[in-house]
Design an enzyme around this catalytic site. Structure first.
Site, PDB file in Angstrom:
ATOM      1  N   GLY A 141       3.543  -5.679   4.392  1.00 31.55           N
ATOM      2  CA  GLY A 141       2.844  -4.440   4.044  1.00 31.55           C
ATOM      3  C   GLY A 141       2.933  -3.294   5.035  1.00 31.55           C
ATOM      4  O   GLY A 141       2.064  -2.418   5.034  1.00 31.55           O
ATOM      5  N   SER A 142       3.999  -3.252   5.858  1.00 35.08           N
ATOM      6  CA  SER A 142       4.066  -2.132   6.803  1.00 35.08           C
ATOM      7  C   SER A 142       4.295  -0.806   6.070  1.00 35.08           C
ATOM      8  O   SER A 142       3.801   0.246   6.497  1.00 35.08           O
ATOM      9  CB  SER A 142       5.159  -2.357   7.853  1.00 35.08           C
ATOM     10  OG  SER A 142       6.430  -2.247   7.276  1.00 35.08           O
ATOM     11  N   ASN A 143       5.012  -0.848   4.947  1.00 32.99           N
ATOM     12  CA  ASN A 143       5.200   0.391   4.181  1.00 32.99           C
ATOM     13  C   ASN A 143       3.895   0.818   3.504  1.00 32.99           C
ATOM     14  O   ASN A 143       3.601   2.013   3.418  1.00 32.99           O
ATOM     15  CB  ASN A 143       6.329   0.233   3.157  1.00 32.99           C
ATOM     16  CG  ASN A 143       7.689   0.345   3.822  1.00 32.99           C
ATOM     17  OD1 ASN A 143       8.011   1.378   4.397  1.00 32.99           O
ATOM     18  ND2 ASN A 143       8.471  -0.719   3.780  1.00 32.99           N
ATOM     19  N   MET A 163       8.330  -8.690  -4.411  1.00 31.86           N
ATOM     20  CA  MET A 163       9.441  -9.624  -4.616  1.00 31.86           C
ATOM     21  C   MET A 163       9.594 -10.105  -6.063  1.00 31.86           C
ATOM     22  O   MET A 163      10.278 -11.094  -6.311  1.00 31.86           O
ATOM     23  CB  MET A 163       9.296 -10.832  -3.679  1.00 31.86           C
ATOM     24  CG  MET A 163       9.337 -10.471  -2.208  1.00 31.86           C
ATOM     25  SD  MET A 163      10.801  -9.516  -1.753  1.00 31.86           S
ATOM     26  CE  MET A 163      12.014 -10.825  -1.715  1.00 31.86           C
ATOM     27  N   ILE A 190      10.701  -9.117 -10.107  1.00 29.01           N
ATOM     28  CA  ILE A 190      11.452  -8.111 -10.862  1.00 29.01           C
ATOM     29  C   ILE A 190      10.639  -7.713 -12.087  1.00 29.01           C
ATOM     30  O   ILE A 190      10.182  -8.568 -12.849  1.00 29.01           O
ATOM     31  CB  ILE A 190      12.837  -8.682 -11.253  1.00 29.01           C
ATOM     32  CG1 ILE A 190      13.579  -8.977  -9.947  1.00 29.01           C
ATOM     33  CG2 ILE A 190      13.597  -7.722 -12.161  1.00 29.01           C
ATOM     34  CD1 ILE A 190      15.054  -9.168 -10.050  1.00 29.01           C
ATOM     35  N   LEU A 191      10.437  -6.414 -12.232  1.00 26.42           N
ATOM     36  CA  LEU A 191       9.644  -5.928 -13.364  1.00 26.42           C
ATOM     37  C   LEU A 191      10.476  -5.984 -14.646  1.00 26.42           C
ATOM     38  O   LEU A 191      11.687  -5.728 -14.626  1.00 26.42           O
ATOM     39  CB  LEU A 191       9.193  -4.487 -13.097  1.00 26.42           C
ATOM     40  CG  LEU A 191       8.285  -4.289 -11.867  1.00 26.42           C
ATOM     41  CD1 LEU A 191       8.132  -2.804 -11.559  1.00 26.42           C
ATOM     42  CD2 LEU A 191       6.922  -4.938 -12.082  1.00 26.42           C
ATOM     43  N   HIS A 199      14.481   0.249  -0.234  1.00 29.02           N
ATOM     44  CA  HIS A 199      15.448  -0.837  -0.050  1.00 29.02           C
ATOM     45  C   HIS A 199      16.131  -0.686   1.317  1.00 29.02           C
ATOM     46  O   HIS A 199      16.543   0.418   1.678  1.00 29.02           O
ATOM     47  CB  HIS A 199      16.477  -0.783  -1.181  1.00 29.02           C
ATOM     48  CG  HIS A 199      17.470  -1.889  -1.119  1.00 29.02           C
ATOM     49  ND1 HIS A 199      17.169  -3.172  -1.534  1.00 29.02           N
ATOM     50  CD2 HIS A 199      18.742  -1.930  -0.667  1.00 29.02           C
ATOM     51  CE1 HIS A 199      18.216  -3.949  -1.337  1.00 29.02           C
ATOM     52  NE2 HIS A 199      19.192  -3.222  -0.812  1.00 29.02           N
ATOM     53  N   GLU A 241      12.054   3.133   7.695  1.00 36.01           N
ATOM     54  CA  GLU A 241      11.509   2.973   6.332  1.00 36.01           C
ATOM     55  C   GLU A 241      10.092   3.524   6.259  1.00 36.01           C
ATOM     56  O   GLU A 241       9.749   4.282   5.350  1.00 36.01           O
ATOM     57  CB  GLU A 241      11.465   1.494   5.940  1.00 36.01           C
ATOM     58  CG  GLU A 241      12.810   0.859   5.726  1.00 36.01           C
ATOM     59  CD  GLU A 241      12.674  -0.533   5.118  1.00 36.01           C
ATOM     60  OE1 GLU A 241      11.778  -0.758   4.287  1.00 36.01           O
ATOM     61  OE2 GLU A 241      13.471  -1.414   5.477  1.00 36.01           O
TER      62      GLU A 241
HETATM   63  C1  GRF Z   1      11.224  -3.635   3.548  1.00 33.66           C
HETATM   64  O1  GRF Z   1      12.307  -3.889   4.387  1.00 33.66           O
HETATM   65  C2  GRF Z   1      11.679  -3.042   2.242  1.00 33.66           C
HETATM   66  O2  GRF Z   1      12.810  -2.219   2.370  1.00 33.66           O
HETATM   67  C3  GRF Z   1      12.020  -4.266   1.435  1.00 33.66           C
HETATM   68  O3  GRF Z   1      11.035  -5.216   1.786  1.00 33.66           O
HETATM   69  C4  GRF Z   1      10.545  -4.921   3.102  1.00 33.66           C
HETATM   70  C5  GRF Z   1       9.059  -4.777   2.991  1.00 33.66           C
HETATM   71  O4  GRF Z   1       8.450  -4.629   4.250  1.00 33.66           O
HETATM   72  N1  GRF Z   1      12.076  -3.966   0.019  1.00 33.66           N
HETATM   73  P1  GRF Z   1       6.886  -4.351   4.347  1.00 33.66           P
HETATM   74  O5  GRF Z   1       6.182  -5.475   3.570  1.00 33.66           O
HETATM   75  O6  GRF Z   1       6.605  -3.019   3.749  1.00 33.66           O
HETATM   76  O7  GRF Z   1       6.558  -4.407   5.805  1.00 33.66           O
END
Ligand code: GRF
Length: 194
Positions: free
Chosen positions: A19-21, A94, A96-97, A113, A178
């Site tokens: 969940g860093s994003n 993770m 697929i919709l 991605h 990202e």
């Molecule tokens: C990221 O590298 C993103 O590009 C990929 O999955 C990872 C998710 O990282 N789709 P986080 O859970 O947001 O830290």
């Protein structure tokens, strides 16, 4: 895309793990001038570490059992509609919709991605990039279509590969990029869609 009455667009973030994003999108959404508000976090994994960011920031979250995909998607769609969500951001989700799900939110689902799409779709991008002796890698935010990692590109950033890079080193450097570009990409599409 419609705005919320408070002028901010309601978005949902889908996660499965770290969940860093999500964390970075939450941080950005809290800036006064931000054009969006995260109204719902969805996870297919009850143990996703990223759920702690939803809890900490008092964002509603939905943990969904994916054993029966069609049932799971129906439940998600119902909640998204109830919360008037206008944009879905996949962030390490993770699953697929289905085509039907994507149709319901056409051009309103985006994903991040860890590669310079259209190169290296799918999993294990860092491993494949190193095996092919690439000089650059990067990350891409794109629209989600029924073809994996193939929708129109919204935002992309390049990163140089260094001599002693390993998969872990690449992942560690790239995730920082990202985290920076995802909120910028959201901001960009909200501007164009409003
Ligand atoms: C990221 O590298 C993103 O590009 C990929 O999955 C990872 C998710 O990282 N789709 P986080 O859970 O947001 O830290």
């Amino acid at each position: 895309m419609e705005k919320l009455s408070g002028k901010k667009t309601a978005i949902s973030v889908f996660i499965s793990g770290r969940g860093s994003n999500l964390k970075s999108l939450i941080k950005f959404s809290k800036i006064k001038k931000s054009s969006f508000k995260i109204k719902l976090v969805v996870s297919n994994n009850k143990n996703a570490a990223g759920l702690k960011y939803a809890i900490k920031n008092r964002i509603n979250f939905l943990v969904i059992n994916y054993k029966n995909k069609s049932k799971a998607e129906k439940k998600i769609l119902k909640t998204l509609k109830k919360k008037k969500i206008k944009l879905i951001c996949l962030a390490g989700f993770m699953k697929i919709l289905s085509k039907n799900f994507i149709k319901e939110f056409k051009f309103k689902i985006i994903n991040i991605h860890p590669s310079l799409l259209p190169k290296y779709k799918g999993l294990n991008t860092h491993k494949r990039v190193l095996e092919n002796n690439e000089k650059f890698t990067g990350c891409t935010v794109h629209f989600v279509t029924s073809r994996l990692d193939s929708g129109k590109i919204i935002f992309q950033r390049k990163m140089k590969i260094l001599k002693n890079d390993t998969e872990q080193k690449l992942a560690k450097r790239l995730i920082k990029i990202e985290n920076k570009i995802y909120p910028l990409a959201v901001k960009k599409i909200l501007k164009f869609n409003l």
